[in-house]
Design an enzyme around this catalytic site. Structure first.
Site, short mmCIF file in Angstrom:
data_model
loop_
_atom_site.label_atom_id
_atom_site.label_comp_id
_atom_site.label_asym_id
_atom_site.label_seq_id
_atom_site.Cartn_x
_atom_site.Cartn_y
_atom_site.Cartn_z
CD GLN A 92 -2.74 -1.19 2.50
OE1 GLN A 92 -2.65 -0.33 3.37
NE2 GLN A 92 -3.56 -2.23 2.63
CG HIS A 154 -3.31 -0.28 7.69
ND1 HIS A 154 -4.03 -0.69 8.79
CD2 HIS A 154 -3.82 -0.97 6.63
CE1 HIS A 154 -4.94 -1.59 8.42
NE2 HIS A 154 -4.82 -1.77 7.11
CD GLU A 248 -15.15 4.15 13.01
OE1 GLU A 248 -15.26 3.22 13.84
OE2 GLU A 248 -14.53 5.22 13.25
CE1 TYR A 258 -13.79 11.30 16.25
CE2 TYR A 258 -11.59 11.91 16.97
CZ TYR A 258 -12.88 12.26 16.62
OH TYR A 258 -13.27 13.60 16.65
CE1 TYR A 269 -9.97 -7.30 6.34
CE2 TYR A 269 -8.12 -6.99 7.85
CZ TYR A 269 -9.03 -6.48 6.93
OH TYR A 269 -8.98 -5.14 6.61
#
Length: 377
Positions: A92, A154, A248, A258, A269
């Site tokens: 990523q 991430h 979200e 949060y 997963y």
């Protein structure tokens, strides 16, 4: 400019929201104009991530593999710009978001985020540079996520200018480091806020907190790949990926927690509970959520006049569902959801931008990526 099939018209029939609004019922909404026109503006690109319009109408785009290009208004794709720093382009990671400086007209300065290699692994970093023809000059790093770890997942990360000229940066938890999202001695799973020169604003919430990194604005996040300023309230909204459910949207405020990974609407997963449930005192609830996940990415608040019914609505890209989501609002509450495009194009959508012409531009994260223009019929 190539049309997507002979002037292909896509129905704007809505589908029901997959998840109810937190604490209320979400209504189905429909665009009354009936159809939109979708044009392929540019192709021959790879895994597009970010896009920003230059004042002359050209588009500055990033490819995750580590290339930044300028695409002309007629769709001509320029050669990669020279001058980028070293980039960790795996998984990523790679070259991510790009925004113009608020004073770009005079400074010619752009800001971009990327995964930066270094001692201990890699992390999300942000630099600015002067755009000079086909190259970047005076590249200066203004932020580097700490600590660096060996991971290809991430990274975040969206860049958003606040009305006061400070810069918000969304940062992922790096997947293997999710518990660090709850502590303030690191940048994992955080939103950070810096001045344009990389210094720390004096009114950041943890500037005077012993052991906390002063750049931190909010914490308890997973992997935020969307962020925008609400044009009415001037508040920061962020969107983050949940784990197999629980994507979200949050109104992101200074010093708030949060919840990730203590509370979540997702699961591991392959199944299995994460954390303590969906609620805990002292932890914020999302403004909106999706269960199952649609893999939310970039979003905007639409402020143009070409789609009057969409004024101040959220337009949000989805990777997994290959759709553009329209969300209607009443103040800080989401009142309805509509799915646009609904997989007709067969592309994972990464970013959405409002053009200077008031039209909508969507980029895809595919090995054969495209830039699409949406206009009313």
């Amino acid at each position: 400019m190539t049309l997507l099939t002979p002037l292909r018209k896509l129905s704007l029939l809505a589908c029901l929201a997959l998840s109810p609004l937190v604490g209320a019922k979400t209504l189905e909404v429909k665009t009354e104009t009936g159809t939109i026109q979708v044009k392929t503006v540019a192709e021959g690109l790879q895994n597009l991530w970010g896009m920003a319009f230059l004042p002359d109408g050209r588009m500055l785009v990033t490819e995750r593999a580590g290339r930044m290009r300028i695409v002309s208004a007629d769709g001509t794709v320029g050669a990669p710009l020279a001058g980028l720093p070293d980039i960790y382009a795996h998984g990523q990671g790679g070259l991510l978001d790009v925004v113009l400086a608020p004073d770009f007209a005079t400074s010619k300065r752009i800001y971009f985020s990327y995964s930066e290699p270094g001692t201990g692994g890699n992390s999300t970093a942000v630099s600015y540079a002067t755009l000079a023809g086909d190259k970047l000059e005076k590249v200066t790093r203004v932020f580097s996520q700490q600590p660096k770890i060996d991971s290809s997942a991430h990274f975040g990360s969206r860049l958003v200018w606040a009305p006061d000229g400070t810069l918000f940066i969304t940062l992922g938890d790096r997947y293997s480091q999710k518990d660090k999202a709850q502590t303030l001695d690191n940048h994992q799973g955080k939103v950070v806020r810096i001045n344009a020169d990389g210094t720390v604003p004096a009114d950041n919430p943890y500037v005077k907190t012993a052991g906390a990194l002063p750049e931190i604005w909010s914490y308890g996040h997973r992997n935020m790949q969307g962020a925008a300023i609400n044009p009415i309230t001037k508040k920061l909204w962020t969107g983050e990926h949940g784990p197999q459910g629980g994507d979200e949207l949050n109104i992101d405020e200074a010093g708030k927690n949060y919840g990730w990974p203590v509370i979540t609407y997702g699961e591991n997963y392959g199944g299995g509970k994460i954390g303590e449930g969906t609620h805990k005192e002292g932890m914020e609830q999302p403004v909106y959520k999706w269960v199952p996940s649609i893999a939310t990415a970039g979003f905007i608040f639409y402020t143009g006049d070409k789609f009057p019914q969409w004024k101040n609505n959220i337009l949000l890209t989805s990777l997994r569902e290959q759709t553009l989501v329209r969300l209607t609002l009443d103040g800080d509450k989401i009142t309805g959801e509509e799915r646009l495009l609904k997989k007709e194009l067969g592309q994972r959508f990464r970013s959405v931008v409002q053009g200077p012409d008031g039209l909508i531009y969507v980029v895809s994260d595919e090995s054969k990526a495209k830039i699409y223009q949406l206009s009313p019929q």
